[in-house]
Design a protein around this motif. Sequence first.
Motif, mmCIF file in Angstrom:
data_model
loop_
_atom_site.group_PDB
_atom_site.id
_atom_site.type_symbol
_atom_site.label_atom_id
_atom_site.label_comp_id
_atom_site.label_asym_id
_atom_site.label_seq_id
_atom_site.Cartn_x
_atom_site.Cartn_y
_atom_site.Cartn_z
ATOM 1 N N CYS A 32 0.854 -1.195 0.000
ATOM 2 C CA CYS A 32 0.000 0.000 0.000
ATOM 3 C C CYS A 32 0.886 1.240 0.000
ATOM 4 O O CYS A 32 1.126 1.853 1.031
ATOM 5 N N VAL A 35 -0.723 6.970 -1.364
ATOM 6 C CA VAL A 35 -1.378 7.594 -0.211
ATOM 7 C C VAL A 35 -2.064 8.878 -0.651
ATOM 8 O O VAL A 35 -1.468 9.715 -1.326
ATOM 9 N N CYS A 36 -3.308 9.015 -0.260
ATOM 10 C CA CYS A 36 -4.041 10.257 -0.521
ATOM 11 C C CYS A 36 -3.440 11.349 0.355
ATOM 12 O O CYS A 36 -3.310 11.178 1.573
ATOM 13 N N CYS A 39 -6.522 12.772 3.026
ATOM 14 C CA CYS A 39 -7.032 11.975 4.148
ATOM 15 C C CYS A 39 -6.077 10.863 4.579
ATOM 16 O O CYS A 39 -6.361 10.142 5.523
ATOM 17 N N LYS A 40 -4.966 10.696 3.862
ATOM 18 C CA LYS A 40 -3.923 9.707 4.188
ATOM 19 C C LYS A 40 -4.396 8.263 4.055
ATOM 20 O O LYS A 40 -3.793 7.364 4.618
ATOM 21 N N GLN A 41 -5.464 8.034 3.276
ATOM 22 C CA GLN A 41 -5.900 6.659 3.008
ATOM 23 C C GLN A 41 -4.912 6.027 2.043
ATOM 24 O O GLN A 41 -4.438 6.663 1.111
ATOM 25 N N THR A 42 -4.573 4.756 2.285
ATOM 26 C CA THR A 42 -3.601 4.070 1.443
ATOM 27 C C THR A 42 -4.307 3.196 0.415
ATOM 28 O O THR A 42 -5.398 2.681 0.648
ATOM 29 N N PHE A 43 -3.645 3.033 -0.718
ATOM 30 C CA PHE A 43 -4.137 2.198 -1.800
ATOM 31 C C PHE A 43 -3.003 1.297 -2.253
ATOM 32 O O PHE A 43 -1.831 1.668 -2.179
ATOM 33 N N HIS A 55 -12.163 7.911 -5.764
ATOM 34 C CA HIS A 55 -11.882 8.360 -4.396
ATOM 35 C C HIS A 55 -11.758 9.875 -4.355
ATOM 36 O O HIS A 55 -12.357 10.532 -3.501
ATOM 37 N N LYS A 59 -14.820 11.603 -2.328
ATOM 38 C CA LYS A 59 -14.449 11.953 -0.954
ATOM 39 C C LYS A 59 -14.078 13.431 -0.807
ATOM 40 O O LYS A 59 -14.354 14.040 0.218
ATOM 41 N N HIS A 60 -13.392 13.972 -1.828
ATOM 42 C CA HIS A 60 -12.811 15.307 -1.659
ATOM 43 C C HIS A 60 -13.234 16.319 -2.709
ATOM 44 O O HIS A 60 -12.830 17.480 -2.615
ATOM 45 N N CYS A 67 -5.110 14.992 -5.179
ATOM 46 C CA CYS A 67 -5.125 14.023 -4.083
ATOM 47 C C CYS A 67 -3.891 13.122 -4.078
ATOM 48 O O CYS A 67 -3.427 12.700 -3.020
#
Length: 73
Positions: A32, A35-36, A39-43, A55, A59-60, A67
Amino acid sequence: MGNGAKAQQKRERNQKDQKSAKSQLKTNAAACNIVCSICKQTFLQTSKAPALATHAENKHSKTIAECFPGVQV
Protein backbone atom coordinates in the motif's frame (compact mmCIF):
# COMPACT_ATOMS: atom_id res chain seq x y z
CA MET A 1 -1.84 -52.12 20.57
CA GLY A 2 -5.28 -50.99 19.53
CA ASN A 3 -6.41 -48.84 16.68
CA GLY A 4 -6.13 -45.75 18.86
CA ALA A 5 -2.34 -45.93 18.88
CA LYS A 6 -2.21 -46.31 15.10
CA ALA A 7 -4.48 -43.33 14.64
CA GLN A 8 -2.33 -41.23 16.96
CA GLN A 9 0.82 -42.21 15.05
CA LYS A 10 -0.85 -41.28 11.77
CA ARG A 11 -1.89 -37.89 13.17
CA GLU A 12 1.68 -37.22 14.34
CA ARG A 13 3.10 -38.20 10.95
CA ASN A 14 0.63 -35.99 9.09
CA GLN A 15 1.31 -33.08 11.41
CA LYS A 16 5.01 -33.17 10.55
CA ASP A 17 4.22 -33.06 6.83
CA GLN A 18 1.85 -30.09 7.06
CA LYS A 19 3.22 -26.67 6.25
CA SER A 20 2.23 -23.80 8.45
CA ALA A 21 -0.12 -21.25 6.91
CA LYS A 22 1.50 -17.95 6.05
CA SER A 23 -0.33 -14.66 6.33
CA GLN A 24 -0.44 -12.10 3.52
CA LEU A 25 -1.23 -9.20 5.86
CA LYS A 26 2.34 -7.87 6.13
CA THR A 27 2.90 -8.19 2.40
CA ASN A 28 -0.36 -6.41 1.62
CA ALA A 29 0.44 -3.61 4.06
CA ALA A 30 3.85 -3.10 2.45
CA ALA A 31 2.24 -2.93 -1.01
CA CYS A 32 0.00 0.00 0.00
CA ASN A 33 2.29 2.74 -1.22
CA ILE A 34 -0.18 5.14 -2.87
CA VAL A 35 -1.38 7.59 -0.21
CA CYS A 36 -4.04 10.26 -0.52
CA SER A 37 -2.41 13.52 0.50
CA ILE A 38 -5.65 14.83 2.01
CA CYS A 39 -7.03 11.98 4.15
CA LYS A 40 -3.92 9.71 4.19
CA GLN A 41 -5.90 6.66 3.01
CA THR A 42 -3.60 4.07 1.44
CA PHE A 43 -4.14 2.20 -1.80
CA LEU A 44 -2.35 -0.82 -3.27
CA GLN A 45 0.35 -0.01 -5.79
CA THR A 46 -1.67 -1.91 -8.40
CA SER A 47 -4.64 0.47 -8.08
CA LYS A 48 -5.84 1.83 -11.40
CA ALA A 49 -6.64 5.44 -12.25
CA PRO A 50 -10.45 4.97 -12.20
CA ALA A 51 -10.36 3.80 -8.57
CA LEU A 52 -8.16 6.73 -7.57
CA ALA A 53 -10.35 9.16 -9.52
CA THR A 54 -13.46 7.81 -7.81
CA HIS A 55 -11.88 8.36 -4.40
CA ALA A 56 -10.72 11.87 -5.27
CA GLU A 57 -14.09 12.95 -6.68
CA ASN A 58 -16.39 11.30 -4.14
CA LYS A 59 -14.45 11.95 -0.95
CA HIS A 60 -12.81 15.31 -1.66
CA SER A 61 -14.36 16.79 -4.85
CA LYS A 62 -10.86 17.13 -6.28
CA THR A 63 -8.83 15.70 -9.15
CA ILE A 64 -6.37 12.82 -9.05
CA ALA A 65 -3.44 15.23 -9.32
CA GLU A 66 -4.57 17.13 -6.23
CA CYS A 67 -5.13 14.02 -4.08
CA PHE A 68 -2.28 11.85 -5.37
CA PRO A 69 0.66 14.06 -6.37
CA GLY A 70 3.46 12.13 -8.03
CA VAL A 71 1.26 9.23 -9.16
CA GLN A 72 1.50 8.49 -12.87
CA VAL A 73 -1.96 8.17 -14.41
